[in-house]
Design an enzyme around this catalytic site. Structure first.
Site, PDB file in Angstrom:
ATOM      1  N   HIS A  61       0.817  -1.219   0.000  1.00 23.30           N
ATOM      2  CA  HIS A  61       0.000   0.000   0.000  1.00 23.30           C
ATOM      3  C   HIS A  61       0.851   1.271   0.000  1.00 23.30           C
ATOM      4  O   HIS A  61       1.952   1.305   0.551  1.00 23.30           O
ATOM      5  CB  HIS A  61      -0.896   0.014   1.242  1.00 23.30           C
ATOM      6  CG  HIS A  61      -1.795  -1.184   1.325  1.00 23.30           C
ATOM      7  ND1 HIS A  61      -2.368  -1.616   2.494  1.00 23.30           N
ATOM      8  CD2 HIS A  61      -2.214  -2.064   0.378  1.00 23.30           C
ATOM      9  CE1 HIS A  61      -3.095  -2.703   2.270  1.00 23.30           C
ATOM     10  NE2 HIS A  61      -3.031  -3.002   0.989  1.00 23.30           N
ATOM     11  N   LYS A  70       6.974   6.089   7.129  1.00 22.26           N
ATOM     12  CA  LYS A  70       6.533   5.233   8.239  1.00 22.26           C
ATOM     13  C   LYS A  70       7.720   4.757   9.061  1.00 22.26           C
ATOM     14  O   LYS A  70       8.789   4.473   8.532  1.00 22.26           O
ATOM     15  CB  LYS A  70       5.776   4.009   7.699  1.00 22.26           C
ATOM     16  CG  LYS A  70       4.459   4.374   7.028  1.00 22.26           C
ATOM     17  CD  LYS A  70       3.863   3.253   6.235  1.00 22.26           C
ATOM     18  CE  LYS A  70       2.663   3.768   5.442  1.00 22.26           C
ATOM     19  NZ  LYS A  70       2.271   2.854   4.354  1.00 22.26           N
ATOM     20  N   TYR A 130       2.904   1.287  13.935  1.00 21.97           N
ATOM     21  CA  TYR A 130       3.745   2.170  13.131  1.00 21.97           C
ATOM     22  C   TYR A 130       3.255   3.612  13.154  1.00 21.97           C
ATOM     23  O   TYR A 130       2.072   3.875  13.313  1.00 21.97           O
ATOM     24  CB  TYR A 130       3.861   1.661  11.696  1.00 21.97           C
ATOM     25  CG  TYR A 130       2.562   1.423  10.968  1.00 21.97           C
ATOM     26  CD1 TYR A 130       1.729   0.358  11.291  1.00 21.97           C
ATOM     27  CD2 TYR A 130       2.175   2.245   9.914  1.00 21.97           C
ATOM     28  CE1 TYR A 130       0.553   0.115  10.598  1.00 21.97           C
ATOM     29  CE2 TYR A 130       1.006   2.009   9.216  1.00 21.97           C
ATOM     30  CZ  TYR A 130       0.205   0.948   9.561  1.00 21.97           C
ATOM     31  OH  TYR A 130      -0.966   0.710   8.872  1.00 21.97           O
ATOM     32  N   ASP A 166      -6.661  -6.089  -1.706  1.00 21.84           N
ATOM     33  CA  ASP A 166      -5.307  -6.552  -2.044  1.00 21.84           C
ATOM     34  C   ASP A 166      -5.350  -7.661  -3.096  1.00 21.84           C
ATOM     35  O   ASP A 166      -4.427  -7.794  -3.903  1.00 21.84           O
ATOM     36  CB  ASP A 166      -4.573  -6.992  -0.779  1.00 21.84           C
ATOM     37  CG  ASP A 166      -4.281  -5.800   0.133  1.00 21.84           C
ATOM     38  OD1 ASP A 166      -3.929  -6.013   1.307  1.00 21.84           O
ATOM     39  OD2 ASP A 166      -4.433  -4.644  -0.335  1.00 21.84           O
TER      40      ASP A 166
END
Ligand SMILES: Cc1cn([C@H]2C[C@H](O)[C@@H](COP(=O)(O)OP(=O)(O)O[C@H]3O[C@H](C)C(=O)[C@H](O)[C@H]3O)O2)c(=O)[nH]c1=O
Length: 189
Positions: A61, A70, A130, A166
């Site tokens: 993604h 991130k 995260y 996905d």
């Protein structure tokens, strides 16, 4: 804290110092100064936590507007984490960095803006935590197919648990040019 460079400039592993004692352990998982000293802007504005069962694959993604850098870690279990460079004009476009992240190794990975990101869960369950440098923007979130042969990620498994999104993600070569992030040159991490 140790910064470990990878085969892609700007993607680094961070191994924090662990202070163990008879009670357990303590570790710092983020300092803005780590990034300031490296000249990398790291104002994180959103923290995420996801829990996934074994064999789950989330990814690949990215957000093409409001791209997110991130800082990723696993607080329970173990995953294989993958960051793919999809920055137009990058010398490592289409290349990826893989790393096993776990509550045992407490390794973190810093993924700059412009990377497609995903992971597959190796343990019975995994808690994935995260920080993101920009807010979630579902209007600009895109997915690249996890098993894209031109990216060639060896996930170590062939039939992961996937979201419908996905399952139907595009191959990188089919992503329109205006939906790819642009390479803005190396940071000096
Ligand atoms: C990412 C996100 C999701 N959501 C909501 C939207 C859905 O209703 C639900 C599950 O979303 P999704 O299936 O996109 O979650 P993941 O598959 O874990 O997505 C993440 O997977 C890979 C590993 C990433 O690096 C991204 O941060 C992110 O895309 O949470 C939110 O409310 N805020 C958010 O920031």
């Amino acid at each position: 804290m140790k910064v470990i460079r990878t085969e892609i400039e700007d993607v680094v592993f961070i191994e924090p110092k662990i202070f163990g004692d008879i009670r357990g352990f303590f570790t710092e998982t983020y300092r803005k100064s780590w990034f300031d000293e490296a000249g990398v802007p790291s104002v994180f504005v959103q923290d995420n936590l996801s829990r996934s069962k074994k064999g789950t694959l989330r990814g690949l993604h990215y957000q093409f507007r409001n791209p997110q850098a991130k800082l990723v870690m696993v607080t329970r279990g173990e995953v294989l984490d993958v960051a793919v460079d999809i920055r137009k004009g990058s010398p490592t476009f289409g290349k990826h960095v893989k790393s096993v992240l776990s509550d045992a190794n407490k390794r973190m990975i810093f993924i700059p803006e412009g990377f497609a990101h995903g992971f597959v869960v190796l343990s019975d369950e995994a808690d994935f935590q995260y920080k993101c440098s920009d807010y979630y923007d579902p209007t600009s979130e895109r997915a690249v197919y996890w098993n894209d042969p031109e990216i060639g990620i060896d996930w170590g498994m062939g039939d992961p648990i996937l979201s419908d999104k996905d399952k139907s993600a595009r191959l990188l070569k089919n992503v329109p040019d205006d939906e790819l992030p642009v390479y803005t040159g190396p940071h000096n991490l």
